[in-house]
Design an enzyme around this catalytic site. Structure first.
Site, PDB file in Angstrom:
ATOM      1  N   ASP A   1      53.923  36.146  40.410  1.00  0.00           N
ATOM      2  CA  ASP A   1      52.616  35.834  39.560  1.00  0.00           C
ATOM      3  C   ASP A   1      51.970  34.823  39.140  1.00  0.00           C
ATOM      4  OD1 ASP A   1      51.105  36.061  37.021  1.00  0.00           O
ATOM      5  OD2 ASP A   1      51.586  37.672  35.994  1.00  0.00           O
TER       6      ASP A   1
ATOM      7  N   HIS B   1      49.370  38.876  39.902  1.00  0.00           N
ATOM      8  CA  HIS B   1      49.108  39.160  38.621  1.00  0.00           C
ATOM      9  C   HIS B   1      48.113  40.669  38.260  1.00  0.00           C
ATOM     10  CE1 HIS B   1      48.627  38.362  34.506  1.00  0.00           C
ATOM     11  NE2 HIS B   1      47.369  38.504  34.962  1.00  0.00           N
TER      12      HIS B   1
ATOM     13  N   SER C   1      48.301  43.336  30.804  1.00  0.00           N
ATOM     14  CA  SER C   1      47.745  40.983  31.053  1.00  0.00           C
ATOM     15  C   SER C   1      48.045  40.933  29.127  1.00  0.00           C
ATOM     16  CB  SER C   1      47.065  40.098  31.477  1.00  0.00           C
ATOM     17  OG  SER C   1      46.942  39.448  31.971  1.00  0.00           O
TER      18      SER C   1
END
Length: 404
Positions: free
Chosen positions: A331, A362, A195
């Site tokens: 996501d 995610h 991320s």
């Protein structure tokens, strides 16, 4: 039982099944890479998982929302606690940076010395459940791991300067890399970022004004958004619960700032950076928080300027190392509009691969089972395989060019 009740119950079931997306079927990852890519062939040899369908947990695994929410709540099931040592670094600006170092459980599995340098997601550290699970799995497969602890995240390590981590500052990660090279001069380093960490390692590898050791042989970025300005514009919208996720992210960062307010929001900082604590506390979105705090502390003229400087999309053309990027189309934190540039980049640049899954949410990527997923996720298995693929590509494609 009344007809009205049955109608409401039927409507609830329809909405639930729509949310869970249970009619979907397992699909193979979609791979984007330059034509006639020897790099892709090398990765396929060690990572045949990329040719196989990803089979999410049956009940909820086809829902990006459920995967994301469960990841944020439980991370992984049966999570181990790998044993390692904490390394402390005193930086020139007064910051106390730490990273955790984990040795391979079986160093004889590989001829080469390999260190996986991990940069976690926003507000995460070596103590985060998904990081611990991956580290343990990588250790079992003969890899040394180093995990950066973002400044301000660990309760056991106090902030000793007037800053915490940000979306675009790569200095902390670079300091960890330099420390690893001093400890292990002959090691091969593979950068892995999750991320926000994916944005940081990509930006780091693409920065031309930062000296990087030759020990780095490649990188893997997972679930990053590539373009901070465009991402936040999408997350400000209410559809698909974008605004809800943005609120959670905002509160996460805000809580870290307020936890260290005695240093980050001391009178000297408020005066020097024109900070108003009430504006920081009242911020409901990341752009508002970055306007009230982050861009002032780091002396950017505007939040837009800071987002542009921070976004890895602007550094992709300068990356010379082999890279693998991973995203899922469902996501909820990374809208699909952000993925088209990385598709184009991977297909037009050598030694780059973009892996796109239909499902996974995610950082979820739960795998197997009906309700209870496997302890090891698809992502854990794929990452270890990709690291092996990067190592094979380095030995087969890079070393022969040097006459080795």
């Amino acid at each position: 039982m009344s007809t009205a009740f049955l109608a409401v119950f039927a409507l609830f079931l329809c909405l639930l099944f729509r949310l869970l997306n249970v009619n979907s079927q397992p699909l193979k990852p979609k791979i984007y890479s330059a034509e006639d890519s020897n790099f892709l062939d090398c990765v396929y040899k060690i990572a045949p998982i990329l040719r196989e369908p990803y089979i999410p947990t049956r009940l909820y695994g086809f829902s990006g929302h459920m995967q994301t929410i469960l990841h944020s709540i439980i991370g992984r099931v049966k999570c181990p606690w790998p044993l390692g040592e904490r390394v402390y670094l005193s930086l020139s600006d007064g910051s106390t940076l730490t990273y955790d170092l984990y040795q391979p459980m079986n160093s004889k599995l590989h001829e080469d010395d390999i260190t996986v340098a991990i940069c976690p997601g926003i507000g995460n550290s070596s103590e985060s459940v998904y990081i611990r699970t991956f580290v343990h799995y990588a250790q079992c497969h003969g890899f040394r791991c180093a995990v950066l602890n973002h400044l301000g995240v660990l309760n056991s390590v106090q902030v000793t300067s007037s800053r915490i981590f940000t979306y675009g500052h790569t200095t902390d990660y670079a300091e960890m890399i330099n420390s690893l090279v001093k400890k292990y001069p002959m090691t091969n380093i593979i950068s892995v970022g999750f991320s926000l960490g994916g944005n940081l390692i990509t930006k780091y590898l693409g920065e031309t004004n930062v000296s990087k050791p030759d020990n780095i042989i490649g990188g893997v970025s997972i679930c990053q958004g590539y373009n901070a300005h465009l991402a936040t514009q999408w997350l400000l919208k209410w559809q698909n619960f974008h605004r809800f996720y943005l609120y959670v992210l905002t509160e996460n960062v805000k809580s870290i700032i307020l936890k260290h307010r005695h240093i980050l929001l001391c009178d000297e900082m408020k005066t020097r950076c024109d900070l108003n604590e009430r504006d920081i506390v009242a911020a409901a979105t990341l752009p508002e928080l970055d306007e009230a705090y982050t861009r002032r502390v780091h002396n950017f003229p505007s939040v837009t300027d800071m987002y542009k400087w921070s976004s890895s999309i602007n550094y992709l053309p300068n990356i010379t190392k082999p890279m693998i990027f991973i995203n899922s189309k469902d996501d909820p934190l990374v809208p699909e509009v952000l993925l088209e540039p990385i598709r184009e980049y991977a297909t037009s640049h050598p030694n780059k691969i973009y892996v796109e899954l239909a499902h996974g949410g995610h950082l979820g990527f739960y795998e197997g089972g009906i309700i209870y997923p496997n302890p090891i996720s698809w992502l854990d298995r794929a990452l270890v395989s990709m690291i092996g693929g990067l190592m094979l590509a380095h030995n087969d494609l890079i070393l022969p060019k040097k006459g080795v």
